[in-house]
Scaffold this motif. Sequence first.
Motif, PDB file in Angstrom:
ATOM      1  N   GLY A 108      58.698  48.326  39.012  1.00 48.99           N
ATOM      2  CA  GLY A 108      58.128  48.262  40.349  1.00 48.99           C
ATOM      3  C   GLY A 108      59.150  48.541  41.438  1.00 48.99           C
ATOM      4  O   GLY A 108      60.303  48.894  41.163  1.00 48.99           O
ATOM      5  N   SER A 109      58.697  48.378  42.679  1.00 51.82           N
ATOM      6  CA  SER A 109      59.532  48.679  43.840  1.00 51.82           C
ATOM      7  C   SER A 109      59.512  47.533  44.843  1.00 51.82           C
ATOM      8  O   SER A 109      58.525  46.783  44.925  1.00 51.82           O
ATOM      9  N   LEU A 110      60.582  47.419  45.580  1.00 59.28           N
ATOM     10  CA  LEU A 110      60.676  46.492  46.709  1.00 59.28           C
ATOM     11  C   LEU A 110      61.492  47.161  47.801  1.00 59.28           C
ATOM     12  O   LEU A 110      62.373  47.982  47.509  1.00 59.28           O
ATOM     13  N   SER A 111      61.207  46.767  49.026  1.00 63.00           N
ATOM     14  CA  SER A 111      61.984  47.267  50.152  1.00 63.00           C
ATOM     15  C   SER A 111      62.545  46.083  50.916  1.00 63.00           C
ATOM     16  O   SER A 111      61.796  45.231  51.381  1.00 63.00           O
ATOM     17  N   LEU A 112      63.859  46.028  51.037  1.00 65.71           N
ATOM     18  CA  LEU A 112      64.532  44.977  51.784  1.00 65.71           C
ATOM     19  C   LEU A 112      64.866  45.478  53.183  1.00 65.71           C
ATOM     20  O   LEU A 112      65.185  46.660  53.374  1.00 65.71           O
ATOM     21  N   SER A 113      64.805  44.558  54.140  1.00 64.82           N
ATOM     22  CA  SER A 113      65.193  44.874  55.515  1.00 64.82           C
ATOM     23  C   SER A 113      66.228  43.874  55.982  1.00 64.82           C
ATOM     24  O   SER A 113      66.263  42.734  55.523  1.00 64.82           O
ATOM     25  N   CYS A 114      67.045  44.312  56.915  1.00 63.90           N
ATOM     26  CA  CYS A 114      68.071  43.447  57.491  1.00 63.90           C
ATOM     27  C   CYS A 114      68.176  43.776  58.969  1.00 63.90           C
ATOM     28  O   CYS A 114      68.546  44.896  59.334  1.00 63.90           O
ATOM     29  N   GLN A 161      80.579  39.430  67.526  1.00 64.22           N
ATOM     30  CA  GLN A 161      79.885  38.716  66.468  1.00 64.22           C
ATOM     31  C   GLN A 161      78.561  39.399  66.186  1.00 64.22           C
ATOM     32  O   GLN A 161      77.891  39.876  67.098  1.00 64.22           O
ATOM     33  N   VAL A 162      78.193  39.454  64.918  1.00 67.36           N
ATOM     34  CA  VAL A 162      76.932  40.065  64.500  1.00 67.36           C
ATOM     35  C   VAL A 162      76.190  39.068  63.621  1.00 67.36           C
ATOM     36  O   VAL A 162      76.772  38.472  62.719  1.00 67.36           O
ATOM     37  N   GLN A 163      74.924  38.873  63.894  1.00 68.87           N
ATOM     38  CA  GLN A 163      74.070  38.041  63.054  1.00 68.87           C
ATOM     39  C   GLN A 163      73.125  38.943  62.277  1.00 68.87           C
ATOM     40  O   GLN A 163      72.574  39.900  62.821  1.00 68.87           O
ATOM     41  N   LEU A 164      72.947  38.624  61.003  1.00 75.22           N
ATOM     42  CA  LEU A 164      72.131  39.445  60.110  1.00 75.22           C
ATOM     43  C   LEU A 164      71.067  38.578  59.442  1.00 75.22           C
ATOM     44  O   LEU A 164      71.383  37.492  58.949  1.00 75.22           O
ATOM     45  N   VAL A 165      69.832  39.071  59.418  1.00 76.29           N
ATOM     46  CA  VAL A 165      68.738  38.344  58.787  1.00 76.29           C
ATOM     47  C   VAL A 165      67.987  39.290  57.851  1.00 76.29           C
ATOM     48  O   VAL A 165      67.414  40.292  58.301  1.00 76.29           O
ATOM     49  N   GLU A 166      67.996  38.960  56.559  1.00 76.94           N
ATOM     50  CA  GLU A 166      67.321  39.777  55.557  1.00 76.94           C
ATOM     51  C   GLU A 166      65.887  39.314  55.343  1.00 76.94           C
ATOM     52  O   GLU A 166      65.556  38.149  55.568  1.00 76.94           O
ATOM     53  N   SER A 167      65.070  40.225  54.855  1.00 78.36           N
ATOM     54  CA  SER A 167      63.707  39.899  54.448  1.00 78.36           C
ATOM     55  C   SER A 167      63.265  40.926  53.418  1.00 78.36           C
ATOM     56  O   SER A 167      63.917  41.961  53.234  1.00 78.36           O
ATOM     57  N   GLY A 168      62.149  40.613  52.749  1.00 75.19           N
ATOM     58  CA  GLY A 168      61.557  41.584  51.835  1.00 75.19           C
ATOM     59  C   GLY A 168      61.736  41.297  50.365  1.00 75.19           C
ATOM     60  O   GLY A 168      61.197  42.015  49.521  1.00 75.19           O
ATOM     61  N   GLY A 169      62.483  40.252  50.026  1.00 72.98           N
ATOM     62  CA  GLY A 169      62.637  39.923  48.620  1.00 72.98           C
ATOM     63  C   GLY A 169      61.344  39.383  48.026  1.00 72.98           C
ATOM     64  O   GLY A 169      60.373  39.125  48.729  1.00 72.98           O
ATOM     65  N   GLY A 170      61.349  39.215  46.712  1.00 72.02           N
ATOM     66  CA  GLY A 170      60.166  38.677  46.051  1.00 72.02           C
ATOM     67  C   GLY A 170      60.216  38.885  44.561  1.00 72.02           C
ATOM     68  O   GLY A 170      61.267  39.221  44.002  1.00 72.02           O
ATOM     69  N   LEU A 171      59.068  38.684  43.932  1.00 73.10           N
ATOM     70  CA  LEU A 171      58.926  38.827  42.487  1.00 73.10           C
ATOM     71  C   LEU A 171      58.180  40.126  42.197  1.00 73.10           C
ATOM     72  O   LEU A 171      57.129  40.392  42.791  1.00 73.10           O
ATOM     73  N   VAL A 172      58.717  40.920  41.292  1.00 73.99           N
ATOM     74  CA  VAL A 172      58.103  42.199  40.953  1.00 73.99           C
ATOM     75  C   VAL A 172      58.299  42.450  39.463  1.00 73.99           C
ATOM     76  O   VAL A 172      59.268  41.973  38.870  1.00 73.99           O
ATOM     77  N   GLN A 173      57.381  43.179  38.870  1.00 69.10           N
ATOM     78  CA  GLN A 173      57.510  43.527  37.458  1.00 69.10           C
ATOM     79  C   GLN A 173      58.488  44.681  37.282  1.00 69.10           C
ATOM     80  O   GLN A 173      58.686  45.501  38.200  1.00 69.10           O
ATOM     81  N   ALA A 174      59.082  44.742  36.122  1.00 65.41           N
ATOM     82  CA  ALA A 174      59.981  45.848  35.814  1.00 65.41           C
ATOM     83  C   ALA A 174      59.267  47.184  36.042  1.00 65.41           C
ATOM     84  O   ALA A 174      58.099  47.335  35.679  1.00 65.41           O
ATOM     85  N   LYS A 200      68.267  48.413  65.090  1.00 62.87           N
ATOM     86  CA  LYS A 200      69.333  47.571  64.547  1.00 62.87           C
ATOM     87  C   LYS A 200      68.934  47.027  63.175  1.00 62.87           C
ATOM     88  O   LYS A 200      69.101  45.836  62.891  1.00 62.87           O
ATOM     89  N   THR A 201      68.424  47.892  62.346  1.00 58.10           N
ATOM     90  CA  THR A 201      67.902  47.477  61.048  1.00 58.10           C
ATOM     91  C   THR A 201      68.477  48.332  59.932  1.00 58.10           C
ATOM     92  O   THR A 201      68.608  49.549  60.074  1.00 58.10           O
ATOM     93  N   VAL A 202      68.793  47.664  58.838  1.00 60.84           N
ATOM     94  CA  VAL A 202      69.252  48.319  57.616  1.00 60.84           C
ATOM     95  C   VAL A 202      68.191  48.099  56.552  1.00 60.84           C
ATOM     96  O   VAL A 202      67.623  47.014  56.456  1.00 60.84           O
ATOM     97  N   TYR A 203      67.961  49.112  55.748  1.00 60.11           N
ATOM     98  CA  TYR A 203      66.950  49.027  54.701  1.00 60.11           C
ATOM     99  C   TYR A 203      67.585  49.286  53.335  1.00 60.11           C
ATOM    100  O   TYR A 203      68.563  50.025  53.216  1.00 60.11           O
TER     101      TYR A 203
END
Length: 123
Positions: A16-22, A1-14, A77-80
């Motif tokens: 722009g950039s964001l970086s998500l992590s898991c 079994q694998v548990q995954l937790v994402e972070s890094g979302g948000g509001l950004v203007q067209a 153990k992180t995906v970006y």
Amino acid sequence: QVQLVESGGGLVQAGGSLSLSCVASGRPFISYAVGWFRQAPGKNREFVASLSPYGGLTKYTDSVKGRFAISRDNSKKTVYLQMNSLKPEDTAAYYCTAGGEYHVTVPGRWNYWGQGTQVTVSS
């Protein structure tokens, strides 16, 4: 079994950039392919990007090629997912996934999912 937790979302203007992590926990992470899907309101969950178990092979949906980059750090153990030049049509909940085959773009063929993180791109 694998548990995954994402972070890094948000509001950004067209443009722009964001970086998500898991972050993964549970069974050995290194042996799994990993990926990102997204789902906008009223739409099906769609494939965004994926990466083979040892990071040598990637796959992207056409609409994000050249703008998004998937990577992994097996020691953490992180995906970006680095997202650049964001567009309003990138607005969606983004889901981290693992346990499928990296070239498979059908959500039902992936075994493990995170809870999702919202990305909103304003025009």
